[in-house]
Design an enzyme around this catalytic site. Structure first.
Site, PDB file in Angstrom:
ATOM      1  N   SER A 440       0.818  -1.234   0.081  1.00 16.35           N
ATOM      2  CA  SER A 440       0.081  -0.134   0.079  1.00 16.35           C
ATOM      3  C   SER A 440       0.887   1.312  -0.037  1.00 16.35           C
ATOM      4  CB  SER A 440      -1.055   0.035   1.132  1.00 16.35           C
ATOM      5  OG  SER A 440      -0.340  -0.586   2.372  1.00 16.35           O
ATOM      6  N   HIS A 461      -3.321  -2.931  -5.487  1.00 19.95           N
ATOM      7  CA  HIS A 461      -3.603  -2.838  -4.258  1.00 19.95           C
ATOM      8  C   HIS A 461      -5.150  -2.956  -3.659  1.00 19.95           C
ATOM      9  CE1 HIS A 461      -4.007   0.800  -0.891  1.00 19.95           C
ATOM     10  NE2 HIS A 461      -3.535  -0.458  -0.379  1.00 19.95           N
ATOM     11  N   GLU A 473      -6.775  -0.805  -6.604  1.00 16.50           N
ATOM     12  CA  GLU A 473      -5.999   0.074  -7.359  1.00 16.50           C
ATOM     13  C   GLU A 473      -5.034  -0.900  -8.258  1.00 16.50           C
ATOM     14  OE1 GLU A 473      -5.815   4.361  -4.690  1.00 16.50           O
ATOM     15  OE2 GLU A 473      -4.712   2.429  -4.034  1.00 16.50           O
ATOM     16  N   ASN A 511      -4.919   6.406  -0.794  1.00 19.20           N
ATOM     17  CA  ASN A 511      -4.168   7.004   0.462  1.00 19.20           C
ATOM     18  C   ASN A 511      -3.376   8.398   0.385  1.00 19.20           C
ATOM     19  OD1 ASN A 511      -4.787   4.557   1.709  1.00 19.20           O
ATOM     20  ND2 ASN A 511      -2.830   3.639   1.658  1.00 19.20           N
TER      21      ASN A 511
END
Ligand SMILES: NC(=O)c1ccc[n+]([C@@H]2O[C@H](COP(=O)([O-])OP(=O)(O)OC[C@H]3O[C@@H](n4cnc5c(N)ncnc54)[C@H](O)[C@@H]3O)[C@@H](O)[C@H]2O)c1
Length: 603
Positions: A440, A461, A473, A511
Site C-alpha cells: 500500500s 492494491h 488500485e 491513500n
C-alpha cells in the site's frame, strides 16, 4: 431568556437561501424571504417549489404539508419586512462588499436584540460583525448544500459573540432537525477547511495525469465509501465557489496545499463552472443537470498515468490479456485471506502459500468462518461454499507456484522482505506468469527490479476487508507490459471489483488523498480549533462521509496512519504533509487506536 424565533428573515433566496427558508418553514417557523427584484424572487420561490414538489413525489411530504409550508413563507423585495424578525439569515452571493452592504442595512432596520447570521462559506465573520453596531449578535450559520438534505449547520462565533446567542441558535438548529457544531472564526471553518485541501489535491492529481477523473472519483467512492468522488463534488459545489474558498483558506494557512490548483482557475476562466453551467470536470446533459454525458470508463480507455509519464502514451482498450486460471497468494494475514476468498469465490483455482501448517490451518479457519457468515446471510449457498473451499489448495512450498498464472504477494509491508520474495518467485514462476504486489505504500518498481522480468510485475492494491470493499488500485510501473495491466484489470473485474489505474507513486490514489486529510484533521485538533467530536461530526454529517477522520484513524491505527503520512511526506516533500506532532506523540505514547483501546478516543 431564550429567543423562540417564531419568525426568521432570509435575505437572498438563491441556492442556499431558498433551501434554508424551506427547512425553517417545514419546521413550523414563519419565514420572511427577501430577494433583489421580482425576477430573482420568482426564481427563488421556484427553487422551493421544485424542491418541495420533489419531496411530495417521493412521499416525503404530503401535499397539505407542502401547502402549509408555503403558507409560512412570506416573500418579497422589501428588506424592511424583516424588521420584525428575531433572527435574520443573510445568504446573498459570496462578495464581501455585497455582504457588508446587506448587513449595514439590516443593522439599521432591525431592533438591537435581533440576531444577524451570515451564511458565508469563507469570509471573516469577525470582519462582517465589526461593521455593525451589534458585533456580539452577529454570527455565522454555515449551512450545507442542499440545505433540505444535509444535516449539518456550523455555527461560527467570534471573540465577541454573546454566549446566549450561540445557545439560542444551537436550539434553533436542533429544532429544525439539523446537527449544530460551534466553531471559531477561521477560513473554511471545520468542514471546508478539511474538505477543500483534499479536493484541491484531487485536482492536482488529475492535472499531473496521475489517474483519470473517473478513476480518481471511483477510488474515493469505492475505497472510502464517500457518496461522491472529489471531482464530481467540485462540479456540484461550483468551481468558481471552490476557487474562492480555497483562495481564502490559502490566505490564512499559507499552505501550498490550499493554493488553488491552476487547472481550477483555467476551468473557471473558461466559464466551465460545474453542473450549473453544464460543464466542469465532466460534461452534463444541460446546465443544472446531474446527468454526465461524457463518461469514460477504464474499459474504453486504459490510460495509465505511469505509462504517460514514461512517454508510452495512452493505452487503448483491446490490449490482449493473458489467460488466468490459477492464482497463487503468498501470505496468511488479513489481506491475503480476503484475496484468497474473493478469488476462489469468483471461480479461480487458488494456491495459498504459508510458512507452516499452523498458519495454513489458521487461514482455512478464517476462510470457513467468513464463508459460513456469507451462507448465513444468504449470499452464497452451501454448495457454493463447498465449491469455494475445494478450489483452494495450500502449501508451504513456493515451488507449487510454478503452475500459477498470477501470483499475488501479500506479506508484511517491508521492502527488503518483499524484494527477497520477488527474487524467489522469479526463480520458480513459469515464463509469462504475472507477479503482483499488494503493497500500500512501497514503490512497485522496487519489487519489479528484484526480478529478471520487470515487465510482468504490477501493483494490485486491495482494500480491507477485501470481501467487502469494491476498489482495487492497479499500479503499472514504467516497465509493466500493457497486456499485464490489461490482465489484472480483467481479473479484478471478474472478481466483482471496481479496478482503477494509477501511477506508481506513494499512496496511489486513495491513500494519497485520504492521509493528508487525516493529518490536517489532527493539526486542526492540535491547534485547539475544534474537538474530536465536533470535527468528526462536521465531516460525517456535513460531507456524508461514513466515518469522521478520528474515528477512521482509530480504526486504521495511529501507527499505520503515521507511517503512511511519513511516506507521503518523504516522497512529495510537501511541508503540509509533515506529520502532525500530536500524531507522533500519541503513537509514541502507545495510543494506537482501537487495537490498544485508546487512540483519539478511549474504546
Ligand atoms: N452553494 C453552496 O454550496 C454554499 C454552501 C454553503 C454556504 N454558501 C454560501 O451561501 C451564500 C449564498 O450562496 P448561494 O450559493 O445561495 O448563492 P446564489 O447566487 O445561488 O444566491 C444568492 C441570492 O441572493 C440574491 N441577492 C443578491 N443580492 C441581494 C440583496 N441585496 N438582497 C436580497 N437578495 C440578494 C440573488 O438574487 C440570489 O438569488 C454565500 O455566502 C455562499 O458562500 C453556499
Amino acid at each position: 431568556m431564550a429567543q423562540d424565533f417564531a419568525k426568521v428573515g432570509v435575505v437572498g433566496l438563491g441556492t442556499m437561501g431558498a433551501g434554508i427558508a424551506e427547512v425553517l418553514a417545514r419546521a413550523g417557523i414563519d419565514v420572511v424571504g427577501v430577494e433583489l427584484n421580482d425576477e430573482t424572487l420568482a426564481r427563488g420561490l421556484g427553487h422551493i417549489r421544485h424542491s418541495t414538489d420533489r419531496a411530495v413525489s417521493r412521499g416525503k411530504l404530503t401535499e397539505a404539508d407542502r401547502d402549509a409550508l408555503f403558507g409560512r413563507i412570506h416573500a418579497g423585495t422589501d428588506l424592511s419586512a424583516v424588521a420584525a424578525c428575531g433572527l435574520v439569515v443573510e445568504a446573498v452571493p459570496e462578495r464581501i462588499e455585497d455582504k457588508r452592504a446587506v448587513l449595514a442595512e439590516l443593522d439599521a432596520l432591525c431592533p438591537s436584540g435581533t440576531i444577524i447570521a451570515t451564511n458565508t462559506s469563507s469570509l471573516s465573520i469577525t470582519e462582517l460583525a465589526a461593521g455593525t453596531s451589534r458585533p456580539s449578535r452577529v454570527v455565522g450559520t454555515h449551512w450545507f448544500n442542499p440545505a433540505p438534505v444535509m444535516g449539518l449547520v456550523e455555527i461560527i462565533r467570534t471573540v465577541v459573540t454573546d454566549p446566549a446567542v450561540l445557545a439560542d441558535l444551537e436550539m434553533l438548529v436542533t429544532k429544525v432537525g439539523k446537527t449544530a457544531v460551534v466553531a471559531g472564526d477561521r477560513a473554511g471553518f471545520i468542514a471546508n477547511a478539511l474538505l477543500f485541501g483534499y479536493l484541491n489535491n484531487a485536482v492536482r492529481m488529475l492535472e499531473a495525469h496521475y489517474a483519470t477523473r473517473e478513476d480518481i472519483d471511483a477510488a474515493m467512492r469505492f475505497g472510502c465509501g464517500h457518496p461522491m468522488g472529489p471531482l464530481a463534488l467540485l462540479d456540484l459545489i461550483g468551481l468558481d465557489a471552490a476557487y474562492e474558498i480555497l483562495d481564502s483558506i490559502y490566505h490564512t494557512s499559507r499552505d501550498h496545499l490550499h493554493a488553488p490548483a491552476p487547472l481550477l482557475k483555467q476551468l473557471v476562466t473558461a466559464g466551465m463552472l460545474g453542473r450549473k453551467t453544464g460543464r466542469g470536470f465532466y460534461t452534463y446533459a444541460a446546465p443544472d443537470s446531474s446527468e454526465i454525458v461524457d463518461a469514460v470508463t477504464s474499459d474504453s480507455v486504459m490510460s495509465s498515468a505511469s505509462g504517460t509519464a514514461a512517454g508510452t502514451g495512452t493505452r487503448r482498450s483491446g490490449a490482449p490479456t493473458r489467460p488466468v486460471r490459477t492464482i497463487g497468494v503468498i501470505g496468511t494475514g488479513t489481506m491475503a485471506s480476503g484475496i484468497i476468498e474473493v478469488a476462489a469465490r469468483s471461480g479461480y483455482d487458488v494456491v495459498l502459500r504459508a510458512r507452516g501448517q499452523a498458519k495454513i490451518a489458521d487461514v482455512r479457519k478464517k476462510l470457513e468462518w467468513s464463508l459460513d457468515k456469507a451462507v448465513a446471510k444468504g449470499r452464497i449457498t452451501l454448495d457454493e461454499r463447498a465449491a469455494t473451499l475445494a478450489r483452494v489448495r495450500a502449501t508451504t512450498d513456493l515451488a507449487t507456484f510454478a503452475d500459477c498464472d498470477l501470483i499475488i504477494e501479500a506479506v508484511v509491508e517491508d521492502l527488503e522482505v518483499k524484494r527477497a520474495l520477488f527474487a524467489e518467485i522469479d526463480a520458480i514462476a513459469r515464463p509469462g506468469a504475472i507477479l503482483a504486489t499488494t503493497t500500500s505504500s512501497l514503490p512497485v518498481i522496487e519489487c519489479a527490479t528484484a526480478t529478471s522480468r520487470p515487465q510482468d510485475v504490477v501493483g494490485m492494491h486491495w482494500f480491507n476487508p477485501a470481501q467487502v470493499m469494491r476498489l482495487v488500485e492497479i499500479v503499472p510501473t514504467v516497465l509493466t507490459a500493457d497486456d499485464v495491466t490489461a490482465t489484472v484489470l480483467e481479473v479484478a473485474r471478474a472478481a466483482g471489483k471496481h479496478p482503477v489505474l494509477c501511477a506508481d507513486r506513494a499512496g496511489f490514489i486513495v491513500n494519497a488523498l485520504l492521509f493528508p486529510y487525516l493529518n490536517d484533521a489532527v493539526r486542526m485538533l492540535e491547534a485547539h480549533y475544534a474537538d474530536v467530536e465536533a470535527i468528526d461530526t462536521a465531516m460525517k454529517v456535513g460531507c456524508a462521509h461514513p466515518m469522521g477522520p478520528f474515528e477512521l484513524a482509530d480504526v486504521v491505527g495511529l501507527d499505520v496512519t503515521l507511517a503512511i503520512v511519513r511516506t507521503l511526506y518523504l516522497e512529495f516533500r510537501e511541508p503540509g504533509y509533515a506529520p502532525a506532532p500530536l500524531l507522533e506523540h500519541l503513537v509514541k505514547a502507545g495510543y494506537l487506536g482501537r487495537k490498544t483501546r485508546r487512540g483519539f478516543r478511549v474504546h
